[in-house]
Design a protein around this motif. Sequence first.
Motif, PDB file in Angstrom:
ATOM      1  N   THR A   1       0.856  -1.183   0.000  1.00 11.04           N
ATOM      2  CA  THR A   1       0.000   0.000   0.000  1.00 11.04           C
ATOM      3  C   THR A   1       0.891   1.232   0.000  1.00 11.04           C
ATOM      4  O   THR A   1       1.804   1.332   0.806  1.00 11.04           O
ATOM      5  CB  THR A   1      -0.902   0.011   1.244  1.00 11.04           C
TER       6      THR A   1
ATOM      7  N   SER B   1       1.054   5.665  -0.103  1.00 15.63           N
ATOM      8  CA  SER B   1       0.287   6.773   0.462  1.00 15.63           C
ATOM      9  C   SER B   1      -0.708   7.369  -0.527  1.00 15.63           C
ATOM     10  O   SER B   1      -1.730   7.926  -0.118  1.00 15.63           O
ATOM     11  CB  SER B   1       1.226   7.860   0.983  1.00 15.63           C
TER      12      SER B   1
ATOM     13  N   ILE C   1      -4.377   5.913  -0.253  1.00 15.14           N
ATOM     14  CA  ILE C   1      -5.179   6.177   0.941  1.00 15.14           C
ATOM     15  C   ILE C   1      -6.273   7.193   0.611  1.00 15.14           C
ATOM     16  O   ILE C   1      -6.017   8.242   0.032  1.00 15.14           O
ATOM     17  CB  ILE C   1      -4.296   6.713   2.087  1.00 15.14           C
TER      18      ILE C   1
ATOM     19  N   GLN D   1      -9.090   7.892   3.173  1.00 13.60           N
ATOM     20  CA  GLN D   1      -9.428   8.589   4.409  1.00 13.60           C
ATOM     21  C   GLN D   1      -9.106   7.722   5.611  1.00 13.60           C
ATOM     22  O   GLN D   1      -8.863   6.527   5.486  1.00 13.60           O
ATOM     23  CB  GLN D   1     -10.906   8.974   4.430  1.00 13.60           C
ATOM     24  N   GLU D   2      -9.111   8.360   6.785  1.00 12.35           N
ATOM     25  CA  GLU D   2      -8.942   7.655   8.047  1.00 12.35           C
ATOM     26  C   GLU D   2     -10.312   7.457   8.665  1.00 12.35           C
ATOM     27  O   GLU D   2     -11.175   8.320   8.573  1.00 12.35           O
ATOM     28  CB  GLU D   2      -8.075   8.469   9.006  1.00 12.35           C
TER      29      GLU D   2
ATOM     30  N   ARG E   1      -7.827   3.430  11.484  1.00 10.67           N
ATOM     31  CA  ARG E   1      -7.532   2.618  10.303  1.00 10.67           C
ATOM     32  C   ARG E   1      -7.654   3.504   9.074  1.00 10.67           C
ATOM     33  O   ARG E   1      -8.299   4.547   9.097  1.00 10.67           O
ATOM     34  CB  ARG E   1      -8.497   1.457  10.212  1.00 10.67           C
ATOM     35  N   LEU E   2      -7.025   3.064   8.002  1.00 10.55           N
ATOM     36  CA  LEU E   2      -7.016   3.817   6.759  1.00 10.55           C
ATOM     37  C   LEU E   2      -7.817   3.078   5.700  1.00 10.55           C
ATOM     38  O   LEU E   2      -7.654   1.871   5.527  1.00 10.55           O
ATOM     39  CB  LEU E   2      -5.582   4.001   6.272  1.00 10.55           C
TER      40      LEU E   2
ATOM     41  N   ALA F   1      -8.194   2.373   1.946  1.00  8.90           N
ATOM     42  CA  ALA F   1      -7.345   2.454   0.755  1.00  8.90           C
ATOM     43  C   ALA F   1      -8.081   1.845  -0.430  1.00  8.90           C
ATOM     44  O   ALA F   1      -9.063   1.119  -0.266  1.00  8.90           O
ATOM     45  CB  ALA F   1      -6.031   1.723   1.003  1.00  8.90           C
TER      46      ALA F   1
ATOM     47  N   THR G   1      -6.495  -0.750   6.064  1.00 13.80           N
ATOM     48  CA  THR G   1      -5.122  -1.061   6.417  1.00 13.80           C
ATOM     49  C   THR G   1      -4.722  -0.184   7.596  1.00 13.80           C
ATOM     50  O   THR G   1      -5.516   0.616   8.085  1.00 13.80           O
ATOM     51  CB  THR G   1      -4.173  -0.877   5.216  1.00 13.80           C
TER      52      THR G   1
ATOM     53  N   ARG H   1      -1.518   2.337   9.464  1.00  9.07           N
ATOM     54  CA  ARG H   1      -0.469   3.293   9.105  1.00  9.07           C
ATOM     55  C   ARG H   1       0.898   2.608   8.960  1.00  9.07           C
ATOM     56  O   ARG H   1       1.697   2.987   8.122  1.00  9.07           O
ATOM     57  CB  ARG H   1      -0.411   4.392  10.166  1.00  9.07           C
TER      58      ARG H   1
ATOM     59  N   VAL I   1       1.808   1.313   5.312  1.00 10.77           N
ATOM     60  CA  VAL I   1       1.850   2.239   4.175  1.00 10.77           C
ATOM     61  C   VAL I   1       3.292   2.571   3.807  1.00 10.77           C
ATOM     62  O   VAL I   1       4.122   2.815   4.672  1.00 10.77           O
ATOM     63  CB  VAL I   1       1.062   3.524   4.506  1.00 10.77           C
TER      64      VAL I   1
ATOM     65  N   ARG J   1      -4.313  -5.965   2.452  1.00  6.31           N
ATOM     66  CA  ARG J   1      -4.780  -5.803   1.073  1.00  6.31           C
ATOM     67  C   ARG J   1      -5.227  -7.128   0.473  1.00  6.31           C
ATOM     68  O   ARG J   1      -6.189  -7.182  -0.278  1.00  6.31           O
ATOM     69  CB  ARG J   1      -3.655  -5.183   0.241  1.00  6.31           C
TER      70      ARG J   1
END
Length: 102
Positions: free
Chosen positions: A7, A9, A12, A14-15, A23-24, A26, A35, A37, A40, A49
Amino acid sequence: MVNRFGTTSDMIIQEIDDNGITRLVAIDSKGLYLTTRDRVDKVLADVNRYGVNREEFYQQMQGLGLKPHEVFSANKHLIKSIPVREAAGKAVNPLKASKRGL
């Protein structure tokens, strides 16, 4: 840079807060996934993923008040395609090559 298994950046969206854990969200060519942080921009594959059921994640997103299909449609421009390598040299017709002794 296109990363086939990890993954980056730029993937991405949003959080989100998942029971007190950040969590993010993606995106890749298969859809959306969650996923963390620490996964990433690493050279390693992101197990988040490929090791999760995305349909369960979509249900989880709906529970948080998000609409996963709308989020995917709005952000599909972020999906990077993997460049196709050009064939090295000229293509050879096998019938003609056999007559030439190649």
